[in-house]
Design a protein around this motif. Structure first.
Motif, short mmCIF file in Angstrom:
data_model
loop_
_atom_site.label_atom_id
_atom_site.label_comp_id
_atom_site.label_asym_id
_atom_site.label_seq_id
_atom_site.Cartn_x
_atom_site.Cartn_y
_atom_site.Cartn_z
N ALA A 298 0.56 -1.22 -0.18
CA ALA A 298 0.13 -0.25 0.07
C ALA A 298 0.70 1.37 -0.01
O ALA A 298 0.71 2.28 -0.80
CB ALA A 298 -0.83 0.09 1.16
N CYS B 156 2.20 1.77 -3.44
CA CYS B 156 1.11 2.19 -4.53
C CYS B 156 0.59 3.58 -3.92
O CYS B 156 0.04 4.24 -5.14
CB CYS B 156 0.18 1.13 -4.65
SG CYS B 156 0.64 -0.45 -5.33
N ARG C 250 -1.88 3.77 -2.01
CA ARG C 250 -3.30 3.60 -1.62
C ARG C 250 -3.47 2.30 -0.77
O ARG C 250 -2.38 1.43 -0.76
CB ARG C 250 -4.09 3.25 -2.72
CG ARG C 250 -3.49 2.12 -3.64
CD ARG C 250 -4.48 1.40 -4.75
NE ARG C 250 -5.43 0.66 -3.69
CZ ARG C 250 -6.53 0.23 -4.30
NH1 ARG C 250 -6.75 0.04 -5.46
NH2 ARG C 250 -7.40 -0.58 -3.38
N ARG C 251 -4.52 2.23 -0.03
CA ARG C 251 -4.96 1.08 1.02
C ARG C 251 -5.58 0.11 0.29
O ARG C 251 -6.35 0.38 -0.56
CB ARG C 251 -5.49 1.63 2.09
CG ARG C 251 -5.64 0.65 3.15
CD ARG C 251 -6.60 1.28 4.49
NE ARG C 251 -6.89 0.27 5.61
CZ ARG C 251 -7.45 -0.76 5.64
NH1 ARG C 251 -8.15 -0.98 4.79
NH2 ARG C 251 -7.46 -1.43 6.75
N TRP D 3 0.74 -4.09 -9.84
CA TRP D 3 -0.50 -3.78 -8.99
C TRP D 3 -1.79 -4.93 -9.35
O TRP D 3 -1.81 -5.46 -10.32
CB TRP D 3 -1.24 -2.86 -9.32
CG TRP D 3 -2.44 -2.20 -8.78
CD1 TRP D 3 -2.39 -1.65 -7.37
CD2 TRP D 3 -3.76 -2.55 -9.06
NE1 TRP D 3 -3.60 -1.15 -7.14
CE2 TRP D 3 -4.59 -2.14 -7.89
CE3 TRP D 3 -4.27 -3.39 -10.30
CZ2 TRP D 3 -5.88 -2.07 -7.98
CZ3 TRP D 3 -5.70 -3.40 -9.80
CH2 TRP D 3 -6.70 -2.72 -9.00
#
Length: 352
Positions: A106, A109, A111-112, A334
Motif C-alpha cells: 500500500a 502504491c 493507496r490502501r 498492482w
C-alpha cells in the motif's frame, strides 16, 4: 464429522508485542522479524492467520471424513486412526500468507488495500509431522476420474481451498498432527491441518474435518473471490506458489549502534529454491550475501552479510533470486487485493 466446540477467546496463545505484531483484526498476528532465533519459528511466535475465532475441538469425538465423486467410498478417520494406522513423516516447510507485506504494498502504491494489513511477519517455518495426504486418499479408493481435492476447516467460516490431484498426492503434502515436535496448538490447527508445500498459506487449511475429492474443478470463494490475483482487464487467477522475496531480521525502522555487525535474514521462493541473495547499502553496489541454507524448495533459506556502518541514516536493500533466475523487482505489479508483494524493500536504518 463429529466435533465439540469449546467456547474460548478468538486467539488462544499469548500474543505479546515483544514477539508478535498485531495486525489489528483481533485474529491475526505476525512474527517480529527481529525475534527469529533459528531456522524454525517457535510455536509461541509463529504467525496466526484465521478467518474466524480459533475453534476448540475435542479430539475424542472429532472425525475426519474423506468423500466425493473422486473416491469409491467415503471413509471416516478418528484422531487415534491418524496416529496409529498410518506411517508418520516429518518435513520442514515454510508457510506464508499471500497477503504478507500488504501494508508495504500500500505504501508503495500510495493507496490502501482491503484485507489484513500485514507488515513483514506473515511467514514462518516449522517441522510438521503427520500423515501424507495421499495415504488417506488412497485408503478411500481414488477413481480414475478424480481431479481435485479440497480440505475444509471446522472454523466458523469453513475455510477451504481446492488443489489439483497431483499436488494432493505429492509426498510432502501432509495432514499434520504436530508442529516443531509438539501436538498442534489450537491456533495452528489442532487436531489436524493441511501443510501444502510451497503454496500460499490459505491452502494449508486448519482444523480440517472434511476432504472432498471431486471429478471436476471446484470453485469456492477461496479460489474465485479471494486469494486470487485480479489485475486490470484480466480475470481472477487463483494464487498457488508465492514469488521469491526476502526478509531482514531487523525492526522496521531499525536503530543500530556503530561498529561491525552481522546482518541476517531469510529468503523464500515458494515451490522453488532460493539461488542467490544480494544486498546493497545506500547507493553502493550490489554484493552477494552468504547463504546458510537449507537449499530446498518450500523452505526459506538463511542469509547473512557483515557491515561496519558509519553513524547516520542508511538504507539497506536485499534482493533474492530463485533457481529460475527470477529476482525481486523494484516494484510489484498492482493487483486489486494487494497480494504477493515481493518488491526490494528500502529498509531504513539509523546508526547512532
Amino acid at each position: 464429522m463429529r466435533v465439540r466446540d469449546v467456547p474460548g477467546t478468538a486467539v488462544v496463545k499469548p500474543t505479546p508485542a515483544a514477539l508478535m505484531e498485531d495486525a489489528g483484526t483481533g485474529l491475526d498476528y505476525g512474527t517480529r522479524p527481529d525475534r527469529l532465533p533459528g531456522l524454525l519459528t517457535p510455536n509461541d511466535r509463529f504467525f496466526v492467520r484465521s478467518h474466524a475465532p480459533t475453534p476448540r475441538l475435542d479430539p475424542r469425538i472429532w472425525t475426519l471424513r474423506v468423500e466425493g465423486a473422486g473416491v469409491r467410498r467415503a471413509v471416516d478417520y478418528t484422531y487415534d486412526d491418524l496416529w496409529h494406522r498410518f506411517p508418520l513423516v516429518s518435513v520442514v516447510r515454510t508457510l506464508e500468507c499471500a497477503g504478507n507485506r500488504r501494508a508495504l504494498f500500500a505504501a508503495e502504491c500510495g493507496r490502501r488495500f482491503d484485507g489484513v494489513q500485514w507488515g513483514r511477519g506473515a511467514i514462518g517455518t516449522a517441522e510438521w509431522t503427520g500423515v501424507p495426504l495421499r495415504d488417506l486418499l488412497e485408503a478411500a479408493g481414488l477413481t480414475g476420474t478424480a481431479v481435485e481435492v479440497m480440505p475444509e476447516g471446522l472454523d466458523e467460516g469453513r475455510a477451504r481451498r481446492p488443489m489439483p490431484l497431483a499436488k494432493a498426492l505429492a509426498p510432502d503434502t501432509l495432514l499434520a498432527l504436530a508442529m516443531n515436535g509438539e501436538i498442534l496448538p489450537p491456533d495452528h490447527g489442532f487436531p489436524a491441518r493441511m501443510v501444502v508445500s510451497g503454496w500460499l498459506g490459505a491452502a494449508s487449511v486448519k482444523w480440517v474435518g472434511r476432504i472432498e475429492v471431486s471429478d471436476h474443478p471446484l470453485h469456492v470463494a477461496w479460489n474465485t473471490d479471494d486469494y486470487v490475483l485480479v489485475t486490470p482487464g484480466e480475470t481472477a487467477v487463483p494464487i498457488t506458489s508465492t514469488p521469491v522475496a526476502s526478509l531482514v531480521e531487523l525492526p522496521w525502522p531499525a536503530r543500530l549502534r556503530p561498529g561491525p555487525r552481522l546482518v541476517r535474514g531469510r529468503a523464500y521462493a515458494g515451490e522453488d529454491r532460493v539461488a542467490a541473495v544480494d544486498y546493497r547499502i545506500d547507493d553502493g553496489p550490489w554484493r552477494p550475501a552468504g547463504l546458510d541454507g537449507p537449499d530446498l524448495p518450500g523452505v526459506w533459506t538463511r542469509w547473512r552479510f557483515t557491515w561496519d556502518p558509519t553513524p547516520g541514516a542508511h538504507v539497506v536493500r536485499v534482493r533474492a533470486t530463485d533457481e529460475h533466475g527470477r529476482s525481486q523487482p523494484d516494484a510489484t505489479p498492482w493487483n486489486a487485493l494487494g497480494y504477493c508483494h515481493n518488491s526490494v524493500l528500502p529498509h531504513p536504518v539509523l546508526v547512532a
